[in-house]
Each structure stands twice: as C-alpha cells, then as structure tokens.
Design a protein around this motif. Sequence first.
Motif, mmCIF file in Angstrom:
data_model
loop_
_atom_site.group_PDB
_atom_site.id
_atom_site.type_symbol
_atom_site.label_atom_id
_atom_site.label_comp_id
_atom_site.label_asym_id
_atom_site.label_seq_id
_atom_site.Cartn_x
_atom_site.Cartn_y
_atom_site.Cartn_z
ATOM 1 N N CYS A 149 0.842 -1.196 0.000
ATOM 2 C CA CYS A 149 0.000 0.000 0.000
ATOM 3 C C CYS A 149 0.881 1.252 0.000
ATOM 4 C CB CYS A 149 -0.884 -0.011 1.233
ATOM 5 S SG CYS A 149 -2.015 1.375 1.332
ATOM 6 N N GLN A 151 -0.094 4.275 0.931
ATOM 7 C CA GLN A 151 -0.401 5.218 2.010
ATOM 8 C C GLN A 151 0.763 5.152 3.011
ATOM 9 O OE1 GLN A 151 -1.550 5.012 5.471
ATOM 10 N NE2 GLN A 151 -1.644 7.236 5.335
ATOM 11 N N CYS A 154 0.711 2.921 6.269
ATOM 12 C CA CYS A 154 -0.057 1.666 6.278
ATOM 13 C C CYS A 154 0.813 0.414 6.371
ATOM 14 C CB CYS A 154 -0.958 1.598 5.056
ATOM 15 S SG CYS A 154 -1.871 0.062 4.931
ATOM 16 N N CYS A 170 -4.324 -0.472 -0.325
ATOM 17 C CA CYS A 170 -4.823 -1.772 0.129
ATOM 18 C C CYS A 170 -6.340 -1.794 0.145
ATOM 19 C CB CYS A 170 -4.253 -2.095 1.506
ATOM 20 S SG CYS A 170 -4.809 -0.990 2.809
ATOM 21 N N CYS A 175 -7.328 3.514 3.324
ATOM 22 C CA CYS A 175 -6.148 4.240 2.835
ATOM 23 C C CYS A 175 -6.464 5.119 1.631
ATOM 24 C CB CYS A 175 -5.041 3.262 2.509
ATOM 25 S SG CYS A 175 -4.398 2.492 4.000
HETATM 26 ZN ZN LIG Z 1 -3.199 0.696 3.125
#
Ligand SMILES: [Zn+2]
Length: 202
Positions: A149, A151, A154, A170, A175
């Motif tokens: 992911c 972000q 995360c 994800c 996110c």
């Molecule tokens: Zn994520």
Amino acid sequence: MSADPRGAEGFRLGNEILAFRFVATLSDRRGDPVERIPTPERLGAWLAANGLGEAGPPVSEALLRDARELREAIHRAGTAVAGGGVPDPTDEELLNRWSARHRARLVLDGGRARWRLPETDPARAALAVVALDAIATLGGQGDGVIKRCEQATCGGLFVDTSRGGRRRWCSMATCGNKMKKANLRSARARSGETPAHRGGHA
Ligand SMILES: [Zn+2]
C-alpha cells in the motif's frame, strides 16, 4: 451473511484478500501500529466477521500468539514478494506447517461458498484457511501483482488486478480515502498560501 456487523467493528475488512485482511489486523504498521486483535475474543470476532465460524470460535491465549506469528509471517512473505523477491524459507515453512493443518471444508450453501469448520479446535482450523489463502495468493500471482500500500503509514498489502496495474492502496475505504483527503488538504493549503497566483490551476 458472512460478516457480523457487531463483531466487525474496528476491523479493516476492505481488502478483498482474506490473508491480507488478516495482515491488516495490525494496521498503521509504518506509523503508530494499532493491534486490532488485542485479546482472544477479538480474534474470534475477526474470524466470524470473515466467514470463519458463525459465532466466533473459542480462542485461547496460546492460539492468539500463534495467530500473530502467522500474521507476521504472511506480512514478511508478502512484503518480500511485493519487492520482487521470494519469502524467507522460515516464513515459507511456517505457512506450510499451517496449511498442513487444514481441516475446514468448503461447502456450497444456498449458492454461496462457505467454510465449515471442524468441531475440534475450530479457530486453529480457521487460521489454517487464512494460511492456505496466503499461500495461494503469494504463490499464485504473476510478477508485480502483489503490492504494498502506498499510504505512508499503512504497510498493508494487496493484489492489483486493475487494468494497467494502477491500484495504489490496500483498501479504498481506508487508505484510499485517507490519501484523497490528504491531497485535498494540501491542495487547499497551497491555494490558501498564494491565492493570487493559483487561479485556474487545480
Ligand atoms: Zn493501506
């Protein structure tokens, strides 16, 4: 019918891959990690929320420890695959030991596939299903399909089956939304800083 809305509270169920939803029970891995299965009861609730045991199979403290060990092995193995490598042999071995304990049955029930757990130690059998899913996912995809992911905090994983491989998060519900809001905030901050010079440019 697989989700129990009461028990599902606080879980991150937006990822379509069971094994990666399990990884997300430790969220914000690269920020301030949040343990979402802090007690055996919460692990039982997570299993029920994911279609593994109707009422939340009983979980012992020992099984909770084993479950977290499995979770971290899946995360490490998935992160290795996402980085173009192969999992560490000890993580592969751990996943393989779990899959060797697989005792749940996949049944068709009212047109839907469901896992039916054995009566003895159903929670352990449920975790074996998670391990099986991790093996099928990590070992059954083409290059570049397992991703981390994007972000920042995360650290989660996902399978990118989007056209052109452009998926970045994800889960859109968590996110994806966080990133959209952050982008909006920074765009607003930028336009607030220099209002006279930014007209017309988004
Ligand atoms: Zn994520």
